[in-house]
Design an enzyme around this catalytic site. Sequence first.
Site, mmCIF file in Angstrom:
data_model
loop_
_atom_site.group_PDB
_atom_site.id
_atom_site.type_symbol
_atom_site.label_atom_id
_atom_site.label_comp_id
_atom_site.label_asym_id
_atom_site.label_seq_id
_atom_site.Cartn_x
_atom_site.Cartn_y
_atom_site.Cartn_z
ATOM 1 N N HIS A 149 0.228 6.393 3.300
ATOM 2 C CA HIS A 149 -0.966 7.225 3.412
ATOM 3 C C HIS A 149 -0.608 8.564 4.049
ATOM 4 O O HIS A 149 0.374 8.669 4.799
ATOM 5 C CB HIS A 149 -2.006 6.496 4.273
ATOM 6 N N HIS A 171 0.198 8.788 7.668
ATOM 7 C CA HIS A 171 1.504 8.402 8.215
ATOM 8 C C HIS A 171 2.423 9.610 8.415
ATOM 9 O O HIS A 171 3.532 9.465 8.948
ATOM 10 C CB HIS A 171 2.209 7.414 7.271
ATOM 11 N N LYS A 221 0.855 -1.180 0.000
ATOM 12 C CA LYS A 221 0.000 0.000 0.000
ATOM 13 C C LYS A 221 0.897 1.238 0.000
ATOM 14 O O LYS A 221 1.946 1.236 0.640
ATOM 15 C CB LYS A 221 -0.901 0.025 1.242
#
Length: 593
Positions: A153, A156, A150
């Site tokens: 994001h 984070h 992934k």
Amino acid sequence: MVSSFLKKDISLKISKLLNRYLKNEKYATDLHKKINYLTRVNRADKSSKFFGLLSLDLSKISNEIDLKQIKIDEPSPYSSIQSIKLDKNKLIIQADQKEFKKYTIHSIFDQKFNYGFNLEDQVYLYKNTWRPKKSTEPTIVEFSSPNIAKPLHAGHMRSTFLGSYLSNLHSRLGHQVTKINYLGDWGTQYGILAVGFEKYGSYEELNKSPIKHLLEVYVKANKDEELRNKALEYFSQMEQKNDKSLKMWNLFKDLSIKELVSVYKNLNIKFDVYESESEYYEKAKQKVQQLLKIGLAEQLEDGAVQAKLSTSGSVKKFILQKSDNSTLYITRDIAALCERKEKYGFKKIVYVVDSSQKDHFMKLYETVNALDASILNDISFEEFYVPFGRITNMSTRKGKVEFLSDLIQEAKQVAFESMEFSKTKKILQDAELVAQAIGNSHLIITDLGKPRQKDYEFSWKNIVSKDDSAYMCHYAHARLHSLLEKCRNELKIEPSIENVDLSLLNKQTELNLIQHLARFEEAVWQSYEEYEPYHVVLYLFQLVKLTNLCLKDSYVFNEQLDVAKARLLLFSCSKQVLQNSFNVLGINPLNSI
């Protein structure tokens, strides 16, 4: 605390004055260290009579000193101290202005990159207990910690910036820091991705854009109810070391790390170690057996295992291992923490994770302490788990942002467009690099400039603002760099402490700047104690303001040579402290803008 040379001088002299009021002679040994810690430089004031003013809160050493008996005679018997006054439980110390200038400027010029970080052999107050500040301690900081397959994001961002800052801070203060990125690569969610790739994935698309394609696959697979049981079965095969399952897992993991390293590189962040949950699933099972053996866990009727911890008069229970013998996130974290103690021999370990994870990390902290108290030794929970609040309104100008890489790109673009209309903007060959540096700095300083446990609303509005912005910090540094270069090339003079008359630095703007430069170590120390980077950010903003006022008021060119030398030395010290502030925040300062 005051600038490094001066604090040693004043703390030793004040401790001699207070020795006669000790309740017990045993307190004499560390008295000067405690006084050193408690002495503070007052903030810069409009009046020059407050220049070099310090204060010492005696109430913090009331166990050692009989405050009722204290009598301070004036004038001071020491040349470096002009006067000492007792105001209730506070000593007001007026340092000799000449000595204060000399100590502050000489400290910065001599120590340079280390100025503000020389805190060896000191003590500090933690929860009403005096502790020694130990340098060279092996220290682990775990932060960022995304899942594999992934993209990073936007959520984070806080963990990444805060963890990087705390790593830099501990390293600058002498700790042997290991920065760990602990990747989520194990569990049912990975099973969903793997079986989803078999149905929806394409190796051709995977080669073109690995993480983007894996995310697309995961979104589709997560909505496909038919894949749930297959995902559980796939993960079970992984735990049984099925070669085919592990081969695909390794491929996805390698692609993920490659993408993560690229994003971190754009932010000037580098990890020492990439660990993953998968490294600990077998050892996690061993820890479950160990906890069962010593009575800290129990097996349930369905075969699952739950922890059974006695804490604060109650029994805390939570699942450690499922009925199919598969491990959980908490169990793997327990194994990882124990393994790190053996591998790194850490004296301090810091987990930088959002505030919603408090219950999880309390379970981890209490379980490991119950299992073996020597692992965490005397690390408090507040030192162990460093939580932070949420960022709201995290968006680009086109809408809600999902990924940190998008945010970085947007920051660059906003900075570039804003700089094109700025009156101070010069045409640069590397304008895009400058825009990226300012954009990244805006993200970092905006985030670190807020109290970490508070939520805050993100905004692009002030990215090149003239007030308290990353742009103005870079601009101040660039002005100073340009000034020093111009003096070197045109006046043929370099900053030096030799044959410089510091008494010529007598304008109020100059005195205010020196006073603030002396306070840098206090900002660093307070940040270290509280794990709060905003102390350094606020210090930096004020330093920029005072530097700009001084540049406006105190010229170097077209002045007598002795005046020019004194001012150049002051501006070089300001540039050094700007650099030191930037460095600990994780930002490379720009020399032109």
